[in-house]
Structures are given as C-alpha cells and as structure tokens.
Design a protein around this motif. Structure first.
Motif, PDB file in Angstrom:
ATOM      1  N   TYR A 119       4.645   0.912   4.371  1.00 23.20           N
ATOM      2  CA  TYR A 119       3.949   1.478   3.132  1.00 23.20           C
ATOM      3  C   TYR A 119       5.026   1.658   2.164  1.00 23.20           C
ATOM      4  N   GLN A 131       0.584  -1.326   0.096  1.00 27.24           N
ATOM      5  CA  GLN A 131       0.106   0.062   0.151  1.00 27.24           C
ATOM      6  C   GLN A 131       0.863   1.253   0.254  1.00 27.24           C
ATOM      7  N   SER A 146       3.356  -2.897  16.938  1.00 30.33           N
ATOM      8  CA  SER A 146       3.142  -3.151  15.539  1.00 30.33           C
ATOM      9  C   SER A 146       4.172  -2.087  14.862  1.00 30.33           C
ATOM     10  N   PHE A 162      -5.160   2.028   5.321  1.00 25.09           N
ATOM     11  CA  PHE A 162      -4.768   0.763   6.018  1.00 25.09           C
ATOM     12  C   PHE A 162      -3.726  -0.081   5.395  1.00 25.09           C
ATOM     13  N   PRO A 163      -2.646  -0.192   5.876  1.00 23.31           N
ATOM     14  CA  PRO A 163      -1.652  -0.954   5.308  1.00 23.31           C
ATOM     15  C   PRO A 163      -2.008  -2.418   4.796  1.00 23.31           C
ATOM     16  N   ASP A 164      -1.341  -2.765   4.063  1.00 28.44           N
ATOM     17  CA  ASP A 164      -1.367  -4.506   3.680  1.00 28.44           C
ATOM     18  C   ASP A 164      -0.215  -5.084   4.257  1.00 28.44           C
ATOM     19  N   TYR A 165       0.754  -4.576   4.766  1.00 32.75           N
ATOM     20  CA  TYR A 165       2.074  -5.212   5.385  1.00 32.75           C
ATOM     21  C   TYR A 165       2.133  -4.838   6.711  1.00 32.75           C
ATOM     22  N   VAL A 166       2.221  -5.618   7.670  1.00 30.01           N
ATOM     23  CA  VAL A 166       2.117  -5.262   9.140  1.00 30.01           C
ATOM     24  C   VAL A 166       2.769  -6.298   9.689  1.00 30.01           C
ATOM     25  N   GLU A 167       3.877  -5.965  10.733  1.00 34.14           N
ATOM     26  CA  GLU A 167       4.588  -6.870  11.502  1.00 34.14           C
ATOM     27  C   GLU A 167       4.315  -6.673  12.935  1.00 34.14           C
ATOM     28  N   ASP A 168       3.612  -7.790  13.466  1.00 38.03           N
ATOM     29  CA  ASP A 168       3.491  -7.724  14.773  1.00 38.03           C
ATOM     30  C   ASP A 168       4.904  -7.643  15.585  1.00 38.03           C
ATOM     31  N   SER A 191       3.835  -1.016  10.939  1.00 32.38           N
ATOM     32  CA  SER A 191       2.959  -0.982   9.545  1.00 32.38           C
ATOM     33  C   SER A 191       4.131  -0.247   8.393  1.00 32.38           C
TER      34      SER A 191
END
Length: 117
Positions: A116, A2, A112, A21-27, A114
């Motif tokens: 972009y 995104q 998290s 909203f992001p489409d790549y998120v690391e917890d 996120s």
C-alpha cells in the motif's frame, strides 16, 4: 497504488481497522530454508503479510541475509517471525528506505505480500 489509510470518514472508528483491498499483491512461494529477497515497489509505504506457515522477515537490500535462528541472538540482526502489517520506513541511521523484503521459512510455504502507498 491503493492507500493504506483512507481520508475521513473512513479513517475513524471501526473502518480504520479494515484497509481497502490492495491493488498491488505479490504471490510468494518459499522453499524450505531458502532466502527470498522481494523487491519493494517504489510507491509502497506499507506491507501486509499472509502465509500458511512460519516466515522470518527483515527489511533490507539486495545483499541482506536472513537466517533461521539456531541460538538466541544478541545483536538485533534477527528476522521477525510472522509479521502481519508493517510500515516501510528508513532503517535506523539510514536516510533511504529499504529496497527489499527478505524472507526465509523453515518449511516450504506459500503466501502473499500486499503493498500500500
């Protein structure tokens, strides 16, 4: 991945303050006073941070160290406390962007990061 900035008309007015909203998120789960080096995705140009505790953050590579401060630093090598959103760009004097986001927290916390384009 995104985009952080949309094209017109979403890049003007109030919409610019609310990215999609992001489409790549690391917890991320940080243990107390333990360094974590999170690899940066290749396409990522922006990172947005959200944690439930204080976190020190520094761009770097697989060898970068982030220490919790015990005294005032005068070398510019400290980690930033609780950044919100940052552009991932080459560091001063370097041609290539960082490969890792290095994090350390004084107490265990979760959050998290996120990414972009």
């Amino acid at each position: 991945m995104q985009l952080f900035f949309d094209s017109y008309p979403n890049n003007s007015g109030r919409a610019q303050f609310a990215p999609a909203f992001p489409d790549y998120v690391e917890d991320v789960v940080l243990a107390a006073d333990t360094l974590l080096r999170l690899p940066i995705p290749v396409e990522a140009r922006f990172a947005v941070f959200s944690f439930d505790g204080d976190v020190r953050v520094r761009l770097g590579d697989a060898a970068t160290i982030v220490a919790l401060p015990a005294a005032t630093s005068q070398t510019g090598s400290g980690g930033e406390l609780n950044p919100v959103a940052r552009r991932i760009s080459p560091r001063q004097g370097e041609a290539a962007p960082a490969t890792h986001i290095c994090m350390r927290a004084p107490a265990a916390c979760t959050g998290s990061v996120s990414f972009y384009a």
